[in-house]
Design a protein around this motif. Structure first.
Motif, PDB file in Angstrom:
ATOM      1  N   ALA A   1      95.248  31.023  82.405  1.00  0.00           N
ATOM      2  CA  ALA A   1      95.636  32.329  81.855  1.00  0.00           C
ATOM      3  C   ALA A   1      94.674  33.406  82.333  1.00  0.00           C
ATOM      4  CB  ALA A   1      95.667  32.271  80.333  1.00  0.00           C
ATOM      5  N   VAL A   2      93.371  33.078  82.350  1.00  0.00           N
ATOM      6  CA  VAL A   2      92.383  34.067  82.806  1.00  0.00           C
ATOM      7  C   VAL A   2      92.618  34.391  84.274  1.00  0.00           C
ATOM      8  CG1 VAL A   2      89.928  34.468  83.221  1.00  0.00           C
ATOM      9  CG2 VAL A   2      90.681  33.413  81.088  1.00  0.00           C
ATOM     10  N   GLN A   3      92.846  33.342  85.095  1.00  0.00           N
ATOM     11  CA  GLN A   3      93.120  33.565  86.520  1.00  0.00           C
ATOM     12  C   GLN A   3      94.371  34.403  86.722  1.00  0.00           C
ATOM     13  OE1 GLN A   3      93.373  29.722  88.311  1.00  0.00           O
ATOM     14  NE2 GLN A   3      91.174  29.334  88.089  1.00  0.00           N
ATOM     15  N   GLY A   4      95.364  34.196  85.836  1.00  0.00           N
ATOM     16  CA  GLY A   4      96.612  34.943  85.955  1.00  0.00           C
ATOM     17  C   GLY A   4      96.493  36.354  85.411  1.00  0.00           C
ATOM     18  N   GLY A   5      95.280  36.798  85.102  1.00  0.00           N
ATOM     19  CA  GLY A   5      95.087  38.157  84.614  1.00  0.00           C
ATOM     20  C   GLY A   5      95.485  38.331  83.166  1.00  0.00           C
ATOM     21  N   MET A   6      95.478  37.237  82.409  1.00  0.00           N
ATOM     22  CA  MET A   6      95.851  37.337  81.004  1.00  0.00           C
ATOM     23  C   MET A   6      94.682  36.920  80.125  1.00  0.00           C
ATOM     24  SD  MET A   6      99.753  36.376  80.470  1.00  0.00           S
ATOM     25  CE  MET A   6     101.013  37.528  80.927  1.00  0.00           C
ATOM     26  N   SER A   7      93.550  37.555  80.327  1.00  0.00           N
ATOM     27  CA  SER A   7      92.352  37.193  79.571  1.00  0.00           C
ATOM     28  C   SER A   7      92.564  37.397  78.078  1.00  0.00           C
ATOM     29  CB  SER A   7      91.172  38.035  80.034  1.00  0.00           C
ATOM     30  OG  SER A   7      91.044  37.914  81.417  1.00  0.00           O
ATOM     31  N   TRP A   8      93.304  38.447  77.726  1.00  0.00           N
ATOM     32  CA  TRP A   8      93.532  38.717  76.292  1.00  0.00           C
ATOM     33  C   TRP A   8      94.240  37.547  75.633  1.00  0.00           C
ATOM     34  CZ3 TRP A   8      98.520  38.857  74.387  1.00  0.00           C
ATOM     35  CH2 TRP A   8      99.552  38.968  75.348  1.00  0.00           C
ATOM     36  N   LEU A   9      95.196  36.960  76.392  1.00  0.00           N
ATOM     37  CA  LEU A   9      95.952  35.838  75.828  1.00  0.00           C
ATOM     38  C   LEU A   9      95.034  34.634  75.645  1.00  0.00           C
ATOM     39  CD1 LEU A   9      98.767  34.992  74.971  1.00  0.00           C
ATOM     40  CD2 LEU A   9      99.209  34.257  77.301  1.00  0.00           C
ATOM     41  N   ALA A  10      94.165  34.405  76.638  1.00  0.00           N
ATOM     42  CA  ALA A  10      93.218  33.304  76.533  1.00  0.00           C
ATOM     43  C   ALA A  10      92.287  33.504  75.343  1.00  0.00           C
ATOM     44  CB  ALA A  10      92.417  33.176  77.822  1.00  0.00           C
ATOM     45  N   ALA A  11      91.890  34.770  75.113  1.00  0.00           N
ATOM     46  CA  ALA A  11      90.990  35.060  73.993  1.00  0.00           C
ATOM     47  C   ALA A  11      91.667  34.738  72.665  1.00  0.00           C
ATOM     48  CB  ALA A  11      90.576  36.533  74.033  1.00  0.00           C
ATOM     49  N   ILE A  12      92.948  35.157  72.529  1.00  0.00           N
ATOM     50  CA  ILE A  12      93.671  34.873  71.286  1.00  0.00           C
ATOM     51  C   ILE A  12      93.840  33.365  71.110  1.00  0.00           C
ATOM     52  CG2 ILE A  12      95.902  35.118  70.125  1.00  0.00           C
ATOM     53  CD1 ILE A  12      96.107  37.880  71.332  1.00  0.00           C
ATOM     54  N   ALA A  13      94.128  32.674  72.227  1.00  0.00           N
ATOM     55  CA  ALA A  13      94.292  31.224  72.151  1.00  0.00           C
ATOM     56  C   ALA A  13      93.003  30.566  71.686  1.00  0.00           C
ATOM     57  CB  ALA A  13      94.706  30.681  73.514  1.00  0.00           C
ATOM     58  N   MET A  14      91.849  31.082  72.163  1.00  0.00           N
ATOM     59  CA  MET A  14      90.566  30.486  71.751  1.00  0.00           C
ATOM     60  C   MET A  14      90.301  30.733  70.279  1.00  0.00           C
ATOM     61  SD  MET A  14      87.890  30.911  74.803  1.00  0.00           S
ATOM     62  CE  MET A  14      88.758  31.416  76.255  1.00  0.00           C
TER      63      MET A  14
ATOM     64  N   GLY B   1     102.414  26.558  71.427  1.00  0.00           N
ATOM     65  CA  GLY B   1     101.926  27.885  71.795  1.00  0.00           C
ATOM     66  C   GLY B   1     100.873  27.821  72.887  1.00  0.00           C
ATOM     67  N   TYR B   2      99.927  26.865  72.752  1.00  0.00           N
ATOM     68  CA  TYR B   2      98.880  26.729  73.782  1.00  0.00           C
ATOM     69  C   TYR B   2      99.505  26.406  75.139  1.00  0.00           C
ATOM     70  CZ  TYR B   2      95.716  26.130  69.742  1.00  0.00           C
ATOM     71  OH  TYR B   2      95.034  26.281  68.580  1.00  0.00           O
ATOM     72  N   ILE B   3     100.499  25.488  75.118  1.00  0.00           N
ATOM     73  CA  ILE B   3     101.101  25.075  76.382  1.00  0.00           C
ATOM     74  C   ILE B   3     101.837  26.258  77.009  1.00  0.00           C
ATOM     75  CG2 ILE B   3     102.716  23.481  77.481  1.00  0.00           C
ATOM     76  CD1 ILE B   3     102.112  21.538  75.154  1.00  0.00           C
ATOM     77  N   LEU B   4     102.487  27.051  76.154  1.00  0.00           N
ATOM     78  CA  LEU B   4     103.245  28.197  76.662  1.00  0.00           C
ATOM     79  C   LEU B   4     102.321  29.198  77.363  1.00  0.00           C
ATOM     80  CD1 LEU B   4     106.139  29.230  76.741  1.00  0.00           C
ATOM     81  CD2 LEU B   4     105.654  30.570  74.710  1.00  0.00           C
ATOM     82  N   VAL B   5     101.056  29.229  76.952  1.00  0.00           N
ATOM     83  CA  VAL B   5     100.092  30.099  77.628  1.00  0.00           C
ATOM     84  C   VAL B   5     100.090  29.784  79.129  1.00  0.00           C
ATOM     85  CG1 VAL B   5      97.623  30.597  77.877  1.00  0.00           C
ATOM     86  CG2 VAL B   5      98.645  30.476  75.612  1.00  0.00           C
ATOM     87  N   GLY B   6     100.226  28.494  79.457  1.00  0.00           N
ATOM     88  CA  GLY B   6     100.250  28.085  80.857  1.00  0.00           C
ATOM     89  C   GLY B   6     101.439  28.653  81.610  1.00  0.00           C
ATOM     90  N   LEU B   7     102.599  28.725  80.932  1.00  0.00           N
ATOM     91  CA  LEU B   7     103.791  29.268  81.601  1.00  0.00           C
ATOM     92  C   LEU B   7     103.693  30.784  81.703  1.00  0.00           C
ATOM     93  CD1 LEU B   7     106.605  29.114  82.800  1.00  0.00           C
ATOM     94  CD2 LEU B   7     107.552  28.924  80.526  1.00  0.00           C
TER      95      LEU B   7
ATOM     96  N   GLY C   1      98.717  27.187  86.264  1.00  0.00           N
ATOM     97  CA  GLY C   1      99.229  27.112  84.902  1.00  0.00           C
ATOM     98  C   GLY C   1     100.129  25.908  84.714  1.00  0.00           C
ATOM     99  N   VAL C   2     100.973  25.635  85.725  1.00  0.00           N
ATOM    100  CA  VAL C   2     101.876  24.494  85.637  1.00  0.00           C
ATOM    101  C   VAL C   2     101.087  23.199  85.563  1.00  0.00           C
ATOM    102  CG1 VAL C   2     103.648  23.195  86.846  1.00  0.00           C
ATOM    103  CG2 VAL C   2     103.698  25.671  86.900  1.00  0.00           C
ATOM    104  N   GLU C   3     100.081  23.062  86.457  1.00  0.00           N
ATOM    105  CA  GLU C   3      99.326  21.805  86.483  1.00  0.00           C
ATOM    106  C   GLU C   3      98.510  21.650  85.206  1.00  0.00           C
ATOM    107  OE1 GLU C   3      97.434  21.717  90.331  1.00  0.00           O
ATOM    108  OE2 GLU C   3      99.286  20.817  91.117  1.00  0.00           O
TER     109      GLU C   3
END
Lengths: 177, 491
Positions: B406-419, B315-321, B328-330
């Motif tokens: 994820a934050v750079q990609g405009g997905m801060s909410w996803l980063a928050a859930i991941a944290m 799940g964490y890795i998928l956040v990158g995709l 995200g890829v790197e």
């Protein structure tokens, strides 16, 4: 002569009637697979279906795919399944009910899938070619050339895949412990 | 067919080819050992396999300095494919070290085991290099078929056989989903090569009706391989039933391979549909992290614990995709590498806790390990801290980079859930540490810990890199950027 209430549909052409016969054969075979109570009869039904599908390929003038279908599915897979059933004790003569407690649910799901698929396939405008798209002879030659040029990576990888299968078969068959 | 247009750059296939050659060599060595019945020669197979891994790693380092080459639009050599190759090599090398004394206990066919590891690795590398759906499918089948067999290596053991059977049936089913998805994408775009798919998908004349079910089915196919929720059901049983070194290899390398093709298919072939698959993948990432972590809280078997932990890491890795960017890829690539070191390290410690004839260890066996085997307990604690994402270890930067992307990609909410999820995860990783240090050893649970030098080397290397990548994450990025191969074929 009195006018018939329903217009008679045009008689199917020879090509169409052959297709219909083959399609019927395929469906009957598929029905046998799930409905017959004896496992051996199921296997025979499956072989019949495979033959029917091969027939559909021939009608569609895809001879190569048809021959491959007969060789691989009818020749190898059906034989393998038949052998497996004949070699497993109690499977050859036992009659088991093809239904269990989930039959109702399964029927509903199957009916839904059928309606969706039929609706989808029926609503599509299928392109119909005026003349045969490919010439059988050229197709097979192209396949051969394609394997060693355009698709050589896939061809090589296929060889590795078969090697894995071979090594795996040895591991599974020869466990001495 | 115009032969002048052929570009048969065999160099693009070099890493995988090198692995296949060494697999054949392992088989040959095994055959000769059998003929002469000399034990020392047979014992050489793991070392031939390890040599293969090292030589291939050398080839990959050399290839870093080569220009990007493509092979007929079917495969490509770029920084990304080499990065995946490195992760697979790390996983294969460490697993071979862990296996050296373990596998002879489990199955007599030692030679085929190492040959299969190398062949599977070759398939996995092709997943990273493939730029055509046909090649992706063949590579997927190559490594999956090998893994089904390795999962059932111990045929006398019911759990191992069950694992193999379950993995095979569900895996075959998932492959069906993948092929159907690929067929629908081909049906919509008329192409199997990623670049052509991308061109057709952006062409306004293309009817894209069928590309959407195609994308959905591709997600199911890949989701099964990387064990995303809800396609994860097989993971705990297979991880528990498979011999532990195989589980270790599977957890790290399969993730790398499947994510490799997952990323390339979606970012190169289907970037124009990101509005559709981006949110879908973000949802799957949330589900996967949350369910994986919550289920891991309740496990007593160490292998099941690590299985659910591996689901949450997917799940964490998928956040990158889901972030859908190069960053995200790197970040994901770094995550996969760190995960290979820390997770195989953890599984290697588990092999030391298994009793004779068993292939799993209960969490209770960790009790008092801190007093009985202080060094081993400290090592395990470090792997657990790293998996939890505690700072000076690799796992911290892995999570940091992915969440930052994820934050750079405009997905801060996803980063928050991941944290939030990392916090849940920290509970069960730290509980392992607590059990080791603060619970008195029971007389009953004291097991005979037999260590051996290949395993110790494996654990040592895993430990060293878990710490090194945590302290100097730039080690990896510098290596990857040192090459002339700068163009990541992802745009």
């Amino acid at each position: 002569m009195p006018e018939l209430p329903i217009p008679i549909p045009p008689l199917p052409t020879l090509h169409e009637s052959v297709f219909m016969a083959i399609a019927l054969l395929t469906v009957v075979g598929a029905f046998l697979v799930v409905a017959a109570r004896n496992l051996f009869h199921n296997a025979l039904g499956l072989a019949l279906t495979f033959f029917g599908v091969a027939g559909v390929y021939f009608v569609a003038e895809a001879e190569f795919v048809g021959v491959a279908q007969v060789l691989v599915y009818v020749g190898a897979i059906s034989t393998l399944i038949t052998f497996a059933i004949m070699l497993t004790r109690g499977m050859m003569y036992g009659a088991t009910s093809p239904l269990n407690r989930q039959a109702g649910t399964a029927a509903i799901i199957a009916a839904t899938v059928f309606v969706v698929m039929a609706g989808l396939l029926g609503s599509l405008p299928w392109p119909v070619a005026e003349e045969p798209i490919v010439d059988g002879q050229i197709v097979i030659a192209n396949l051969g050339v394609g394997f060693v040029t355009e698709f050589v990576v896939a061809f090589l990888l296929l060889a590795v895949l078969l090697l894995v299968a071979l090594a795996g078969a040895i591991v599974l068959a020869q466990d001495r412990k | 067919m115009n032969n002048a247009s052929l570009e048969l750059n065999i160099v693009a296939l070099a890493p995988a080819a090198s692995m296949v050659i060494f697999a054949l060599l392992v088989m040959a060595v095994d055959v000769f050992a059998r003929g002469t019945r000399t034990q020392p020669v047979r014992a050489a197979t793991p070392w031939v396999a390890l040599l293969g891994v090292l030589v291939t790693a050398g080839v990959c380092v050399w290839l870093l300095g080569q220009p990007v080459t493509t092979f007929q639009g079917m495969a490509i050599l770029d920084r990304y494919s080499l990065g995946i190759a490195f992760v697979v090599l790390v996983a294969a090398g460490l697993s071979i070290l862990v296996s050296a004394r373990y596998i002879p206990r489990v199955n007599a066919q030692v030679g085929e085991y190492y040959a299969l590891i190398l062949l599977i690795s070759a398939g996995m590398m092709m997943m990273g290099a493939a730029t055509d759906l046909i090649v992706v499918f063949l590579a997927l089948e190559t490594f999956s078929l090998g893994l089904y067999i390795l999962a059932g290596l111990r045929r006398s053991d019911a759990m191992s056989s069950e694992a193999a059977m379950k993995y095979f049936l569900l895996g075959a089913f998932a492959s069906g989903f993948f092929v159907y998805g690929a067929a629908l994408v081909y049906g919509a775009t008329g192409a199997t090569q990623f670049e052509q798919i991308a061109a057709m998908a952006t062409n306004p004349a293309t009817d894209l009706t069928f590309i959407y079910p195609g994308i959905a089915l591709l997600i199911v196919g890949f989701g099964f391989k990387v064990s995303l929720v809800p396609f994860h059901m097989w993971t705990p049983d297979v991880y528990q039933g498979a011999p532990t070194p195989v589980t270790a290899f599977m957890s790290a390398a399969t993730k790398a391979a499947a994510f490799a093709a997952f990323y390339r298919v979606f970012l190169v072939a289907l970037p124009s549909q990101q509005a559709v698959w981006g949110p879908a993948l973000a949802t799957l990432a949330v589900l996967t992290m949350t369910l994986g972590n919550l289920a891991a809280l309740r496990q007593s078997s160490l292998k099941r614990l690590l299985a659910y932990s591996s689901i949450s890491h997917a799940g964490y890795i998928l956040v990158g995709l889901a972030a859908g960017s190069i960053a995200g890829v790197e970040a994901s690539l770094f995550y996969l590498l760190s995960y290979a070191f820390m997770n195989i390290g953890a599984f290697a410690v588990v092999t030391l806790l298994e009793k004779q004839g068993e292939m799993d260890a209960d969490g209770a066996r960790l009790r008092g390990l801190g007093q009985r085997k202080p060094l081993l307990a400290a090592v395990m604690a470090i792997f657990m801290f790293s998996l939890a994402g505690v700072p000076p270890f690799a796992g911290f930067f892995a999570k940091f980079f992915v969440f930052a992307a994820a934050v750079q990609g405009g997905m801060s909410w996803l980063a928050a859930i991941a944290m939030l999820n990392s916090a849940i995860g920290a509970y069960y990783y730290l509980r392992v540490t607590v059990v080791m240090y603060f619970n008195a050893p029971d007389a009953e649970t004291v097991s005979e810990v037999k260590s051996n030098w290949p395993l110790n080397v494996g654990i040592g290397v895993a430990l060293a890199f878990t710490i090194l990548l945590g302290v100097f994450p730039s080690l990896w990025t510098t290596l990857m950027e040192s090459g002339v191969v700068t163009a990541l074929a992802l745009r």
